[in-house]
Design an enzyme around this catalytic site. Structure first.
Site, PDB file in Angstrom:
ATOM      1  N   HIS A  20       0.868  -1.193   0.000  1.00 52.49           N
ATOM      2  CA  HIS A  20       0.000   0.000   0.000  1.00 52.49           C
ATOM      3  C   HIS A  20       0.896   1.231   0.000  1.00 52.49           C
ATOM      4  O   HIS A  20       1.798   1.338   0.850  1.00 52.49           O
ATOM      5  CB  HIS A  20      -0.865   0.032   1.254  1.00 52.49           C
ATOM      6  CG  HIS A  20      -1.835  -1.104   1.346  1.00 52.49           C
ATOM      7  ND1 HIS A  20      -3.106  -1.040   0.832  1.00 52.49           N
ATOM      8  CD2 HIS A  20      -1.718  -2.339   1.893  1.00 52.49           C
ATOM      9  CE1 HIS A  20      -3.741  -2.177   1.067  1.00 52.49           C
ATOM     10  NE2 HIS A  20      -2.920  -2.990   1.710  1.00 52.49           N
ATOM     11  N   THR A 103      -5.376   4.111  -2.695  1.00 53.15           N
ATOM     12  CA  THR A 103      -6.788   4.476  -2.751  1.00 53.15           C
ATOM     13  C   THR A 103      -6.930   5.875  -3.342  1.00 53.15           C
ATOM     14  O   THR A 103      -6.507   6.851  -2.708  1.00 53.15           O
ATOM     15  CB  THR A 103      -7.385   4.491  -1.311  1.00 53.15           C
ATOM     16  OG1 THR A 103      -6.836   3.405  -0.565  1.00 53.15           O
ATOM     17  CG2 THR A 103      -8.891   4.436  -1.330  1.00 53.15           C
ATOM     18  N   PRO A 104      -7.477   5.997  -4.554  1.00 54.27           N
ATOM     19  CA  PRO A 104      -7.670   7.343  -5.109  1.00 54.27           C
ATOM     20  C   PRO A 104      -8.630   8.124  -4.220  1.00 54.27           C
ATOM     21  O   PRO A 104      -9.657   7.587  -3.788  1.00 54.27           O
ATOM     22  CB  PRO A 104      -8.279   7.076  -6.492  1.00 54.27           C
ATOM     23  CG  PRO A 104      -7.992   5.646  -6.789  1.00 54.27           C
ATOM     24  CD  PRO A 104      -7.954   4.946  -5.466  1.00 54.27           C
ATOM     25  N   LYS A 105      -8.240   9.364  -3.892  1.00 61.23           N
ATOM     26  CA  LYS A 105      -9.028  10.148  -2.927  1.00 61.23           C
ATOM     27  C   LYS A 105      -9.608  11.404  -3.554  1.00 61.23           C
ATOM     28  O   LYS A 105      -8.897  12.144  -4.225  1.00 61.23           O
ATOM     29  CB  LYS A 105      -8.158  10.496  -1.717  1.00 61.23           C
ATOM     30  CG  LYS A 105      -7.806   9.256  -0.907  1.00 61.23           C
ATOM     31  CD  LYS A 105      -6.450   9.338  -0.244  1.00 61.23           C
ATOM     32  CE  LYS A 105      -6.076   8.029   0.423  1.00 61.23           C
ATOM     33  NZ  LYS A 105      -4.998   7.306  -0.244  1.00 61.23           N
ATOM     34  N   GLY A 201      -8.821  -1.725   3.323  1.00 62.34           N
ATOM     35  CA  GLY A 201      -9.347  -0.823   4.348  1.00 62.34           C
ATOM     36  C   GLY A 201      -9.638  -1.588   5.626  1.00 62.34           C
ATOM     37  O   GLY A 201      -9.472  -2.815   5.681  1.00 62.34           O
ATOM     38  N   GLU A 231      -8.772 -11.043   7.046  1.00 60.65           N
ATOM     39  CA  GLU A 231      -7.919 -10.387   8.063  1.00 60.65           C
ATOM     40  C   GLU A 231      -8.562 -10.543   9.431  1.00 60.65           C
ATOM     41  O   GLU A 231      -7.898 -10.511  10.458  1.00 60.65           O
ATOM     42  CB  GLU A 231      -7.718  -8.912   7.733  1.00 60.65           C
ATOM     43  CG  GLU A 231      -6.701  -8.686   6.640  1.00 60.65           C
ATOM     44  CD  GLU A 231      -6.436  -7.216   6.437  1.00 60.65           C
ATOM     45  OE1 GLU A 231      -5.448  -6.711   6.978  1.00 60.65           O
ATOM     46  OE2 GLU A 231      -7.229  -6.570   5.717  1.00 60.65           O
ATOM     47  N   ASP A 307       2.655  -3.133   4.313  1.00 64.81           N
ATOM     48  CA  ASP A 307       2.924  -1.728   4.669  1.00 64.81           C
ATOM     49  C   ASP A 307       4.320  -1.680   5.276  1.00 64.81           C
ATOM     50  O   ASP A 307       4.467  -1.787   6.505  1.00 64.81           O
ATOM     51  CB  ASP A 307       1.915  -1.251   5.714  1.00 64.81           C
ATOM     52  CG  ASP A 307       0.480  -1.322   5.229  1.00 64.81           C
ATOM     53  OD1 ASP A 307       0.062  -0.440   4.475  1.00 64.81           O
ATOM     54  OD2 ASP A 307      -0.231  -2.278   5.614  1.00 64.81           O
TER      55      ASP A 307
END
Ligand code: 6MZ
Length: 366
Positions: A20, A103-105, A201, A231, A307
């Site tokens: 990420h 993540t496009p914001k 997320g 998860e 990450d």
């Protein structure tokens, strides 16, 4: 364990399929950016300082940092800067192919749209320092496609080459419409290095039914999909994800025997994130991580960082952990890295070129 394993894991050409963008930001950069936000009054710096400085983060602490990432990445220049740093860091440890997900914001107040966010990422990819980041196949001459040797250092060439592709993430907090926007954007940007869609997320937030229309739309459009699965032990969703049959799965932690059986017969490649899973509680310990079971079942796997910033790890370290915990030899680790090429979402030319990289490395005795 064989001698010199740590250095060998760094020298090994590696393929990273689950990273990420914002989770891979260096702690020093995160601290610097959080301080700036604190000075501007956008956040209370003290609320985040301890979690940023902490070594080892629980799932709730990670989700607190996810919130910080969303505040940090409202500014195009910051997005470009962190992309440059993250790609540079992966290239420095001989990652030769990197699928970075983000993540496009949308943020109207700051003039940011999902598209301008992704453009800021692409700008970062094009300007990585001291690294030849290959985003478009058109960057390659046909002869180069076959002969490239990304491990610049091994050849006495200081500029490393890394192929980078993008996955656009749907955040579990998003609405169906927002998720559909991301899928349509991925379609529009497929000539600009975007190769797939990810669902990620906070795993305790959101409902599968919310994202399903967008994921089905991606499927109809022929866009490959990877989904964070298990998860947390959400039985209903794990079964729905396995039923949906995406191109790849992230984590696959909390699967029961029946679900594991189904996963194994599906042969869906799993992106294994050891450190992340142990830190967030998805796996009880390194020794008891489901990697061993899947590996011995010859299930398609690729080792990933998830990450690297958040969990203070690197892809080389994840390979080292597999050697030190499960006793894999250098030859076995090499095959693990090499096999991951086949699960990449890039086109065949890139894969061909990566296969050459591994043959070349094998020829050099790695
Ligand atoms: C689920 C994760 C994650 O997209 O802003 N993310 N989602 N599980 C994980 N394992 C611990 N690690 C990261 O990068 C950060 C975002 O990626 C997702 C979260 O939505 C996080 O906010 P981008 O570049």
């Amino acid at each position: 364990m064989e001698a010199g394993m740590r250095e060998w894991c760094v020298a090994l050409p590696k393929v990273e399929l689950h990273a990420h963008l914002n989770g891979s930001v260096r702690d020093s950069t995160l601290l610097e950016l959080a301080k700036q936000l604190g000075d501007r009054g956008d956040i209370v710096f003290e609320d985040f300082k301890d979690v940023i400085m902490k070594n080892g983060r629980s799932l709730p602490e990670c989700t607190k940092l996810f919130d910080l990432f969303h505040i940090l990445t409202t500014d195009h220049d910051t997005v470009t800067r962190i992309t440059k740093e993250v790609v540079g860091d992966f290239a420095a440890e001989n990652v030769v192919y990197l699928e970075i997900r983000t993540t496009p914001k949308n943020n109207e107040a700051k003039g940011m749209t999902k598209r301008s966010y992704v453009n800021a990422v692409i700008k970062g990819l094009k300007t990585v320092e001291d690294v030849d980041a290959v985003l478009f196949d058109s960057n390659l001459r046909p002869d180069e496609t076959l002969s490239c040797t990304p491990q610049g250092d091994l050849d006495g060439d200081t500029k490393k080459k890394i192929y980078v592709r993008l996955l656009l993430s749907i955040d579990r907090r998003e609405t169906t419409l927002a998720a559909l926007d991301t899928v349509n954007l991925a379609m529009e940007m497929k000539d600009q290095g975007v190769v797939g869609i990810d669902l990620s997320g906070n795993p305790v937030v959101g409902e599968w039914e919310t994202y399903l229309p967008a994921l089905e739309h991606a499927k109809e459009l022929g866009i490959p999909i990877t989904i964070h699965c298990g998860e947390v032990p959400n039985r209903k969703e794990i079964q729905a994800v396995l039923e949906f049959c995406p191109q790849r799965l992230g984590h696959a932690c909390c699967l029961n025997d029946e679900e594991l059986k189904k996963l194994k017969s599906s042969m869906i490649p799993v992106e294994i994130c050891l450190t992340s899973n142990v830190m967030t509680g998805g796996a009880p310990s390194l020794e008891l991580h489901h990697f061993a079971d899947l590996y011995h079942a010859k299930h398609p796997l690729s080792l990933c960082t998830d990450d690297s910033g958040l969990f203070a790890t690197s892809l080389s370290n994840e390979y080292y952990l597999v050697a030190s915990t499960f006793g894999l030899s250098k030859a076995e680790l090499f095959r693990l890295a090499q096999n991951a090429v086949e699960f990449a979402l890039a086109d065949d030319n890139v894969k061909k070129s990566l296969r050459v990289v591994f043959e070349h490395a094998a020829g050099k005795g790695l």
